[in-house]
Design a protein around this motif. Structure first.
Motif, short mmCIF file in Angstrom:
data_model
loop_
_atom_site.label_atom_id
_atom_site.label_comp_id
_atom_site.label_asym_id
_atom_site.label_seq_id
_atom_site.Cartn_x
_atom_site.Cartn_y
_atom_site.Cartn_z
N GLU A 145 0.83 -1.20 0.00
CA GLU A 145 0.00 0.00 0.00
C GLU A 145 0.87 1.26 0.00
N GLN A 146 1.97 1.22 0.73
CA GLN A 146 2.89 2.36 0.73
C GLN A 146 3.55 2.51 -0.64
N SER A 147 3.90 1.39 -1.27
CA SER A 147 4.47 1.44 -2.63
C SER A 147 3.47 2.06 -3.60
N ALA A 148 2.20 1.70 -3.46
CA ALA A 148 1.17 2.26 -4.35
C ALA A 148 1.00 3.76 -4.12
N ARG A 149 1.12 4.20 -2.86
CA ARG A 149 1.04 5.63 -2.59
C ARG A 149 2.19 6.39 -3.26
#
Length: 307
Positions: A145-149
Motif C-alpha cells: 500500500e505504501q508502494s502504491a502511494r
C-alpha cells in the motif's frame, strides 16, 4: 514548434500501436490503451506511457534507497548479500522474461517490477511487522500500500499502480502483467533468500526440504529455471498466469519453510528485536509513517542512536 512536437508524438504512438498489434498477445495491455493517470498530462513523443513510468521509478529517491534496505539480514557484513535493490532487479529481470515469452507488455511488467517494493520499510520482514504492530489502531502498515502511494505521487499509470498494490495481499492484479510480477516476486525472493541464509550460516544444504528440492532443483538458478518454465508453459495453455499444481505447491511449501526457519525463525529473532526497538524509538519520537518507511537500515539505526 508545438505542432511539430505533436506530429512527432502522434507518429511515434502510431508506430508503437502498429508494432504491438503485430507482436503482442491479444491478452496483453496495449501501451496507449491505459486507464490514464491520477492527474492528466501530455504524452511523451519518444516513450510510451509505461516506459515513462519505468523511468520515473528509476530516477526516484524511493527507488535509490532500496540499495540500503534489508532483504533478510540487517546490514550484513559482506558484499554478496541481497538488498531490496538487488531483489527488485532480479524480480524485474525474471518477470520480463516471462512477459516476453507470453507476448505480454514488457514495459508494463518492468515498471510494476521496479516499483513493487519502493514502499518497503527498513529491516525487511521484521521492520514491516514492527511498523504494522505500532500502527494497528490506524489500520496497520503494508508495504504494498505504501508502494502504491509512492506510485500515485509519481503520477504513474493506473495499470502500474494496480500491479504494485496487488503484488502481495488478497487482491489479485487486474492485468496479466501484474500477475506475472506477483508470482515472480516469490520465485525470486524464496530462492535468493535460501542462498543468503546458507551464506549466513542459518541453513545448510541438508536442511532444505528434500522433496521440494528434488522437484525444483538443487541450486537457486536451477529452481528459478524450473519455476519459470512451468509458469510460461502453464500460462500459455491457460490464457492466464498460473503455475502447475505440483510446482506451485512445492514453491509455496518452500516459502512456508523459509518463514518458519529464516524470516521468523529463532536465529533471526535478535534481528527482529533490534528492528522493533529501533522503529519503536523513532515512531515514539513523532516521526511520520512515510518518513520511517523511507529510511534505509543504516539511516534508521543512526537516527535512533541520535534520539
Amino acid at each position: 514548434m508545438p505542432d511539430v512536437a505533436g506530429r512527432v508524438a502522434d507518429a511515434f504512438a502510431a508506430r508503437i500501436r502498429e508494432q504491438e498489434e503485430r507482436a503482442l498477445s491479444p491478452l496483453a495491455v496495449r501501451s496507449y490503451e491505459t486507464a490514464g493517470r491520477p492527474r492528466d498530462e501530455s504524452e511523451c513523443s519518444v516513450r510510451t506511457p509505461f516506459q515513462r513510468d519505468r523511468d520515473r521509478i528509476l530516477h526516484s529517491k524511493p527507488f535509490r534507497r532500496l540499495k540500503g534496505k534489508t532483504q533478510v539480514f540487517i546490514d550484513p557484513a559482506g558484499d554478496h548479500y541481497r538488498t531490496r535493490m538487488t531483489h527488485t532487479l532480479e524480480t524485474t529481470g525474471i518477470a520480463r522474461v516471462v512477459a516476453r515469452a507470453l507476448g505480454l507488455n514488457e514495459d508494463l511488467t518492468e515498471a510494476i517490477g521496479l516499483g513493487h517494493d519502493t514502499g518497503h520499510p527498513p529491516f525487511g520482514h521484521a521492520g514491516e511487522a514492527a511498523l504494522d504492530e505500532f500502527l494497528r489502531d490506524r489500520g496497520g502498515f503494508r508495504h504494498n500500500e505504501q508502494s502504491a502511494r509512492i506510485a500515485e505521487q509519481l503520477n504513474l499509470t493506473h495499470e502500474v499502480i494496480d500491479g504494485i498494490l496487488t503484488h502481495t495481499g488478497p487482491q489479485e492484479p487486474t492485468t496479466l502483467e501484474g500477475k506475472i510480477v506477483r508470482i515472480v516476486d516469490r520465485v525470486a525472493y524464496i530462492n535468493h533468500d535460501i542462498d543468503d541464509a546458507i551464506r549466513y550460516g542459518i541453513l545448510g544444504e541438508a536442511d532444505l526440504p528434500r522433496d521440494e528440492i528434488a522437484l525444483l532443483g538443487p541450486t537457486g538458478g536451477r529452481r528459478i529455471d524450473t519455476l519459470v518454465h512451468d509458469l510460461v508453459e502453464r500460462s500459455a495453455v491457460a490464457g492466464d498466469i498460473v503455475q502447475g499444481d505440483e510446482i506451485g505447491e512445492a514453491m509455496l511449501s518452500l516459502r512456508s519453510f523459509m518463514f518458519e526457519r529464516v524470516y521468523l525463525g529463532p536465529e533471526t529473532r535478535p534481528e527482529h528485536e533490534r528492528a522493533k526497538t529501533t522503529i519503536r524509538r523513532i515512531f515514539e519520537h513523532g516521526a511520520s509513517v512515510e518518513f520511517i518507511a523511507g529510511m534505509t537500515d543504516r539511516f534508521a539505526l543512526s537516527y535512533a542512536e541520535r534520539i
